[in-house]
Write a protein that holds these residues in place. Structure first.
Motif, PDB file in Angstrom:
ATOM      1  N   ALA A  25       0.655  -0.834  -0.025  1.00 35.21           N
ATOM      2  CA  ALA A  25      -0.087  -0.027  -0.251  1.00 35.21           C
ATOM      3  C   ALA A  25       0.957   1.094   0.194  1.00 35.21           C
ATOM      4  O   ALA A  25       1.742   1.228   0.984  1.00 35.21           O
ATOM      5  CB  ALA A  25      -1.022  -0.024   1.219  1.00 35.21           C
ATOM      6  N   PRO A  26       0.429   2.123  -1.136  1.00 38.31           N
ATOM      7  CA  PRO A  26       1.772   3.697  -0.526  1.00 38.31           C
ATOM      8  C   PRO A  26       1.135   4.353   0.387  1.00 38.31           C
ATOM      9  O   PRO A  26       0.176   4.214   1.119  1.00 38.31           O
ATOM     10  CB  PRO A  26       0.839   4.272  -1.868  1.00 38.31           C
ATOM     11  N   LYS A  27       1.501   5.000   0.830  1.00 38.94           N
ATOM     12  CA  LYS A  27       1.179   5.382   1.783  1.00 38.94           C
ATOM     13  C   LYS A  27       1.317   6.862   1.760  1.00 38.94           C
ATOM     14  O   LYS A  27       0.983   7.675   0.428  1.00 38.94           O
ATOM     15  CB  LYS A  27       3.717   6.629   2.130  1.00 38.94           C
ATOM     16  N   ARG A  28       0.325   7.152   2.876  1.00 38.44           N
ATOM     17  CA  ARG A  28      -0.819   8.340   2.608  1.00 38.44           C
ATOM     18  C   ARG A  28      -0.617   9.325   3.369  1.00 38.44           C
ATOM     19  O   ARG A  28       0.192   9.618   4.300  1.00 38.44           O
ATOM     20  CB  ARG A  28      -2.526   7.499   2.516  1.00 38.44           C
ATOM     21  N   GLY A  29      -1.123  10.687   2.434  1.00 38.84           N
ATOM     22  CA  GLY A  29      -0.841  11.562   3.334  1.00 38.84           C
ATOM     23  C   GLY A  29       0.751  12.536   2.943  1.00 38.84           C
ATOM     24  O   GLY A  29       0.930  12.514   1.749  1.00 38.84           O
ATOM     25  N   GLY A  30       0.430  13.370   3.514  1.00 35.96           N
ATOM     26  CA  GLY A  30       1.996  14.285   3.575  1.00 35.96           C
ATOM     27  C   GLY A  30       1.653  15.654   2.414  1.00 35.96           C
ATOM     28  O   GLY A  30       1.104  15.485   1.760  1.00 35.96           O
ATOM     29  N   TRP A  31       3.461  16.022   1.897  1.00 35.51           N
ATOM     30  CA  TRP A  31       3.018  16.951   1.153  1.00 35.51           C
ATOM     31  C   TRP A  31       2.921  15.832  -0.017  1.00 35.51           C
ATOM     32  O   TRP A  31       2.862  16.675  -0.889  1.00 35.51           O
ATOM     33  CB  TRP A  31       4.935  17.172   1.715  1.00 35.51           C
ATOM     34  N   THR A  32       3.277  14.067  -0.682  1.00 35.46           N
ATOM     35  CA  THR A  32       2.662  13.790  -1.843  1.00 35.46           C
ATOM     36  C   THR A  32       1.510  14.332  -1.935  1.00 35.46           C
ATOM     37  O   THR A  32       1.626  14.234  -3.737  1.00 35.46           O
ATOM     38  CB  THR A  32       2.957  11.894  -1.798  1.00 35.46           C
ATOM     39  N   THR A  33       0.497  14.430  -1.388  1.00 37.74           N
ATOM     40  CA  THR A  33      -0.414  15.037  -1.974  1.00 37.74           C
ATOM     41  C   THR A  33      -0.793  16.363  -2.356  1.00 37.74           C
ATOM     42  O   THR A  33      -1.557  17.020  -2.712  1.00 37.74           O
ATOM     43  CB  THR A  33      -1.517  15.019  -0.870  1.00 37.74           C
ATOM     44  N   ASP A 176       0.208  15.526   9.941  1.00 37.98           N
ATOM     45  CA  ASP A 176       0.119  15.548  11.426  1.00 37.98           C
ATOM     46  C   ASP A 176       0.327  16.343  11.992  1.00 37.98           C
ATOM     47  O   ASP A 176       0.111  16.901  13.264  1.00 37.98           O
ATOM     48  CB  ASP A 176       0.989  13.937  11.273  1.00 37.98           C
ATOM     49  N   ASN A 177       1.943  16.992  11.255  1.00 35.22           N
ATOM     50  CA  ASN A 177       2.265  17.756  12.235  1.00 35.22           C
ATOM     51  C   ASN A 177       2.073  19.413  12.038  1.00 35.22           C
ATOM     52  O   ASN A 177       1.403  19.780  10.700  1.00 35.22           O
ATOM     53  CB  ASN A 177       4.097  17.938  11.126  1.00 35.22           C
ATOM     54  N   VAL A 178       1.768  20.237  13.122  1.00 40.54           N
ATOM     55  CA  VAL A 178       1.095  21.878  13.067  1.00 40.54           C
ATOM     56  C   VAL A 178       2.032  22.420  12.426  1.00 40.54           C
ATOM     57  O   VAL A 178       1.083  23.375  11.752  1.00 40.54           O
ATOM     58  CB  VAL A 178       1.040  22.299  14.765  1.00 40.54           C
ATOM     59  N   LYS A 179       2.564  22.513  12.409  1.00 41.72           N
ATOM     60  CA  LYS A 179       3.745  23.511  11.293  1.00 41.72           C
ATOM     61  C   LYS A 179       3.501  22.808   9.690  1.00 41.72           C
ATOM     62  O   LYS A 179       3.313  24.437   8.995  1.00 41.72           O
ATOM     63  CB  LYS A 179       5.423  23.319  11.908  1.00 41.72           C
ATOM     64  N   ASP A 180       3.362  21.472   9.572  1.00 40.46           N
ATOM     65  CA  ASP A 180       3.121  21.785   7.977  1.00 40.46           C
ATOM     66  C   ASP A 180       1.335  21.851   7.761  1.00 40.46           C
ATOM     67  O   ASP A 180       1.468  22.487   6.649  1.00 40.46           O
ATOM     68  CB  ASP A 180       3.043  20.102   7.855  1.00 40.46           C
ATOM     69  N   GLN A 181       0.368  21.750   8.774  1.00 41.04           N
ATOM     70  CA  GLN A 181      -1.009  22.305   8.879  1.00 41.04           C
ATOM     71  C   GLN A 181      -0.555  24.297   8.161  1.00 41.04           C
ATOM     72  O   GLN A 181      -1.308  23.885   7.012  1.00 41.04           O
ATOM     73  CB  GLN A 181      -1.371  22.242   9.737  1.00 41.04           C
ATOM     74  N   ARG A 182       0.006  24.452   9.169  1.00 42.15           N
ATOM     75  CA  ARG A 182      -0.574  26.291   9.152  1.00 42.15           C
ATOM     76  C   ARG A 182       0.816  26.326   7.814  1.00 42.15           C
ATOM     77  O   ARG A 182       0.245  27.106   6.840  1.00 42.15           O
ATOM     78  CB  ARG A 182       0.450  26.690  10.223  1.00 42.15           C
ATOM     79  N   ASP A 183       1.618  25.547   7.118  1.00 45.50           N
ATOM     80  CA  ASP A 183       2.129  26.017   6.028  1.00 45.50           C
ATOM     81  C   ASP A 183       1.632  26.063   5.054  1.00 45.50           C
ATOM     82  O   ASP A 183       1.271  26.328   3.992  1.00 45.50           O
ATOM     83  CB  ASP A 183       4.239  25.663   6.126  1.00 45.50           C
ATOM     84  N   PHE A 184       0.672  24.471   4.632  1.00 45.80           N
ATOM     85  CA  PHE A 184      -1.133  24.722   3.453  1.00 45.80           C
ATOM     86  C   PHE A 184      -1.564  25.726   4.199  1.00 45.80           C
ATOM     87  O   PHE A 184      -1.826  26.145   2.748  1.00 45.80           O
ATOM     88  CB  PHE A 184      -1.311  23.320   4.119  1.00 45.80           C
TER      89      PHE A 184
END
Length: 573
Positions: A25-33, A176-184
């Motif tokens: 199964a491919p890894k889901r989520g993250g910056w790939t999306t 999962d990371n709050v910083k990544d969510q804010r960057d998004f």
């Protein structure tokens, strides 16, 4: 009998099985999306802004609708575009999930764009064009033509409502990371702004100077590409399974607390219901705030089922459900303060267009004239630049000097101050414009161009754009603070806030117009500067209200610290 340790172990095994990736199964989520989601946001916004930003001109020129009627239709459409996202968010949170809602409503938007393109290209779906300046009455649209038009606008608006903020939540759910969510969220607002700029300039130009059929066709293609791109990334998305309507859970807490209102609160943790899992130290204990709601989780003999086990009902809720409702109660005052900010922005935006229509909009000595409605572009450009400077320069500098990041509430407070500065600059510019009007004797000469450059309006629009650069902070705050089962609703409430602010702004203008002479049809005879100063007063008072709310607000993720100090302390009567 219940075995809490066994239940907890089984839950961990189930969670592990769901989250641990396999070799196939491919890894889901993250910056790939990220490319799929941001690409979809860009395409859908390009399509939505392409048909909505120039709607009034389309109605007036192609449907022979009067300017007042066109304004009313446009107001209804803008309001729907702001309120429909809440409907999409509730559907995503309660029943279908973000992916399904975005997919379905992207297709609905595609149908709406198809109908608008056909309307623009097929003459029989529109009344005969009325030559400019014609003395003969223009042909009015038939009921069938109105029906087709309204159906197309309804589908297009539903498409905006079901996608714009739901996809923002879906994008944040990939991290999962709050910083990544804010960057998004920063990238999300940037994508919205860039797409709106392209729509407000290039697509509007095509519609006005080449053909509306081609202009709507470009929006249609953009919508189709974004839908295909979104579906192409399906294998990479992390999907959150909805657990039923969150509003049912909220209602159960309220009903249960009322039914048990005469019961005395206990200080013993075991007297409260925590669901299938035992509480983790410092995380699940009921807090002291709004303690009357704690009764909803207080166990009684009447709550025990025939097999001796406690289960959720309209008389018994878990502590987590109670705390989720408390979280909503805490965040509502912060959210409500944003309504008046949206109101002042809506009013100042409308007044700025009226100002621009009376001023010299030529660029230098050239014959090129900036459309009055296109001044919003300066706002969007300022927002993009401000987001980049804040996140790449100012915030890192702040962190290096203070060794901590500014809190979301501090950043929003700064946005409130900047908004006031924008309103003050608008009032001063209007005061100067009226001075020029009186100096040149243009007060009673409607239609005359005031010899003052409309580029002065770039100043307040740019300042306002800096304030709107904090919109990602606002979206991120709601995303973090709302209960986890209301993530889609958390981002959509920003749109709801804008919608309410828009309608409230319309009501304020109507009231001021009735009791004062500030806003006549010829604004050269009025006192629009007083209207701006009224907005300044409202903004200052609202900022004071926000400061009080921010002072009393307690971040959800800081509850853990408080709970570690007093794990199960509950205040009785």
């Amino acid at each position: 009998m219940e075995n809490p340790e066994l239940d907890q172990m089984e839950d961990k095994v189930m969670i592990s099985a769901q989250t641990t990736p396999t070799c196939t199964a491919p890894k889901r989520g993250g910056w790939t999306t990220f490319p799929f989601i941001i690409g979809t946001v860009t395409g859908l916004t390009l399509a939505a802004s392409g048909w909505s930003v120039n709607l009034m001109v389309f109605l007036i020129r192609k449907f022979n609708v009067s300017s007042i009627a066109a304004t009313k239709i446009n107001n209804v459409v803008i309001g729907c575009n702001s309120l429909f996202p809440v409907v999409g968010a509730i559907l995503a949170d309660s029943f279908f999930g973000s992916f399904s809602v975005v997919t379905v409503f992207s297709f609905v938007s595609l149908l709406g764009m198809t109908m608008l393109t056909v309307i623009a290209g097929v003459q029989s779906l529109r009344p005969s064009e009325c030559p400019f300046g014609s003395l003969n009455p223009c042909e009015h649209p038939s009921w069938l033509q109105y029906l087709v038009l309204y159906a197309a606008l309804a589908l297009a608006s539903l498409g905006v409502g079901g996608t714009r903020y739901t996809i923002a939540t879906m994008g944040a759910n990939q991290f999962d990371n709050v910083k990544d969510q804010r960057d998004f969220f920063n990238w999300y607002v940037l994508a919205l702004s860039v797409s709106s700029i392209i729509s407000s300039t290039a697509i509007v130009y095509v519609q006005d100077n080449v053909g509306r059929g081609l202009g709507f066709g470009i929006c249609l293609v953009s919508n189709a590409i974004s839908l295909a791109l979104f579906l192409f990334g399906k294998a990479f998305y992390r999907k959150i399974i909805p657990k039923g309507s969150p509003f049912v859970s909220i209602a159960r807490v309220v009903v249960s607390a009322i039914l048990k209102r005469k019961m005395v609160l206990s200080l013993t943790e075991s007297d409260y219901y925590y669901g299938t899992e035992m509480p983790k130290m410092g995380h699940s204990a009921a807090t002291r705030s709004f303690r009357f709601l704690n009764r909803a989780a207080l166990k009684t003999e009447n709550d025990r089922k025939f097999d001796g086990i406690y289960r959720k009902s309209w008389k018994l809720c878990s502590v987590e459900e109670v705390e989720d409702l408390k979280t909503l109660i805490r965040i509502i005052p912060i959210w409500s303060a944003g309504i008046m900010v949206s109101t002042t922005i809506a009013i100042s935006g409308n007044l700025t267009i009226l100002q621009a229509l009376t001023m010299n909009r030529n660029i230098g000595s050239t014959n090129f004239k900036i459309p009055a409605a296109s001044f919003v572009v300066f706002n969007l450009i300022s927002t993009i630049i401000a987001i980049i400077i804040f996140n790449r320069a100012l915030i890192p500098l702040w962190e290096s000097l203070t060794h901590h990041s500014p809190t979301p509430l501090q950043r929003l407070g700064l946005a409130y101050v900047i908004n006031i500065i924008s309103l003050v600059s608008s009032a001063l510019i209007e005061t100067q414009r009226l001075h020029v009007v009186r100096t040149h004797g243009l007060t009673h000469r409607p239609g005359s161009v005031v010899p003052m450059s409309a580029l002065w309006l770039v100043i307040p629009m740019s300042i306002l754009g800096i304030a709107e650069a904090f919109v990602p902070v606002q979206i991120g705050l709601y995303y973090q603070e709302f209960p986890k089962f209301m993530k889609d609703t958390s981002t959509a409430v920003v749109s709801l806030m804008v919608g309410i602010g828009f309608y409230l702004g319309t009501a304020i203008i109507d009231v001021v117009d009735r009791i004062t002479g500030w806003l006549p049809n010829n604004i050269n005879e009025g006192r629009v500067d007083n209207m701006f100063w009224l907005m300044v007063v409202i903004a200052v008072l609202n900022s004071g209200y926000y400061l009080v709310c921010a002072k009393l607000f307690k971040y959800r993720h800081n509850d853990d610290v408080a709970n570690e100090e007093s794990n199960i302390e509950l205040i009785a009567h």
